[in-house]
Design a protein around this motif. Structure first.
Motif, mmCIF file in Angstrom:
data_model
loop_
_atom_site.group_PDB
_atom_site.id
_atom_site.type_symbol
_atom_site.label_atom_id
_atom_site.label_comp_id
_atom_site.label_asym_id
_atom_site.label_seq_id
_atom_site.Cartn_x
_atom_site.Cartn_y
_atom_site.Cartn_z
ATOM 1 N N UNK A 1 0.826 -1.201 0.000
ATOM 2 C CA UNK A 1 0.000 0.000 0.000
ATOM 3 C C UNK A 1 0.860 1.250 0.000
ATOM 4 N N UNK A 2 0.446 2.212 -0.809
ATOM 5 C CA UNK A 2 1.191 3.464 -0.948
ATOM 6 C C UNK A 2 0.239 4.640 -0.798
ATOM 7 N N UNK A 3 0.715 5.698 -0.181
ATOM 8 C CA UNK A 3 -0.113 6.893 -0.069
ATOM 9 C C UNK A 3 -0.275 7.514 -1.454
ATOM 10 N N UNK A 4 0.846 7.712 -2.144
ATOM 11 C CA UNK A 4 0.828 8.356 -3.464
ATOM 12 C C UNK A 4 1.608 7.495 -4.451
ATOM 13 N N UNK A 5 1.019 7.266 -5.605
ATOM 14 C CA UNK A 5 1.694 6.549 -6.686
ATOM 15 C C UNK A 5 1.907 7.505 -7.849
ATOM 16 N N UNK A 6 3.138 7.560 -8.350
ATOM 17 C CA UNK A 6 3.429 8.323 -9.568
ATOM 18 C C UNK A 6 3.374 7.328 -10.728
#
Length: 193
Positions: free
Chosen positions: A152-157
């Motif tokens: 899980x990631x807060x923000x994905x680029x």
């Protein structure tokens, strides 16, 4: 699916820099917003509730806050991969991770005492860019015989294709709270739900 509160915060307080850098140090990785971290943890719980997770892993330092909040709410231990071998750690797994923002390689370590074949791991981090931190955690878990249940990631680029790298490594569930489609011309474009 982006959390609206996170999406709004990125657009309001995020700063874009050349080279695909998104600075969110006003609310995630320098000054932190605990209420936002709680909302993010609640969403991670919903998305991973069906997984038999018994341990949360992150990598120092920016992943620690969301991982701790999630660990607290799920009542699970949180272990963070260290970027520097402590003098008190002897029996460990290690691998090399390339930092996108710092443009350097780190040897990262985790004690064999805290990661083993009985562990079903959820990896949590602030950003998914090229997937280097995730790939490092995959290597550590493979060395330990641990199972990665998801990431899980807060923000994905999205434009840096880290998700594809992690999927090729066998990670079937990857969840991002906000997905950045582009930072072209220093304009933050967030993927719509």
């Amino acid at each position: 699916m982006a959390l609206k509160v996170l999406r709004d915060r990125i657009l309001k307080d995020g700063r874009c820099f050349e080279g695909g850098i998104l600075k969110v140090d006003r609310f995630i990785n320098h000054q932190m917003d605990p209420y936002l971290m709680k909302q993010i943890a609640v969403e991670f719980i919903k998305r991973f509730a069906h997984k038999p997770v018994n341990k949360i892993i992150t990598i120092e330092a920016s992943g620690i806050a969301p991982a701790i909040m999630l660990g607290y709410m799920m009542e699970l231990p949180v272990v963070f991969v260290k970027k520097k071998k402590p003098s008190t750690m002897n029996d460990m797994y290690s691998t090399t991770v390339t930092s996108f923002t710092k443009q350097r390689d780190y040897t990262v370590v985790i004690s064999k005492e805290y990661l083993g074949p009985e562990d079903h791991v959820l990896f949590i981090d602030d950003f998914l860019a090229y997937g280097n931190a995730g790939k490092g955690v995959i290597d550590l878990c493979r060395q330990a015989g641990a199972t990665i249940e998801g990431m899980g990631f807060i923000i994905e680029k999205e434009f840096q294709h880290g998700r594809e790298l992690l999927q090729k490594e066998g990670i079937s569930q990857i969840e991002s709270m906000a997905i950045i489609e582009s930072l072209d011309n220093c304009e933050i474009r967030i993927k719509n739900d």
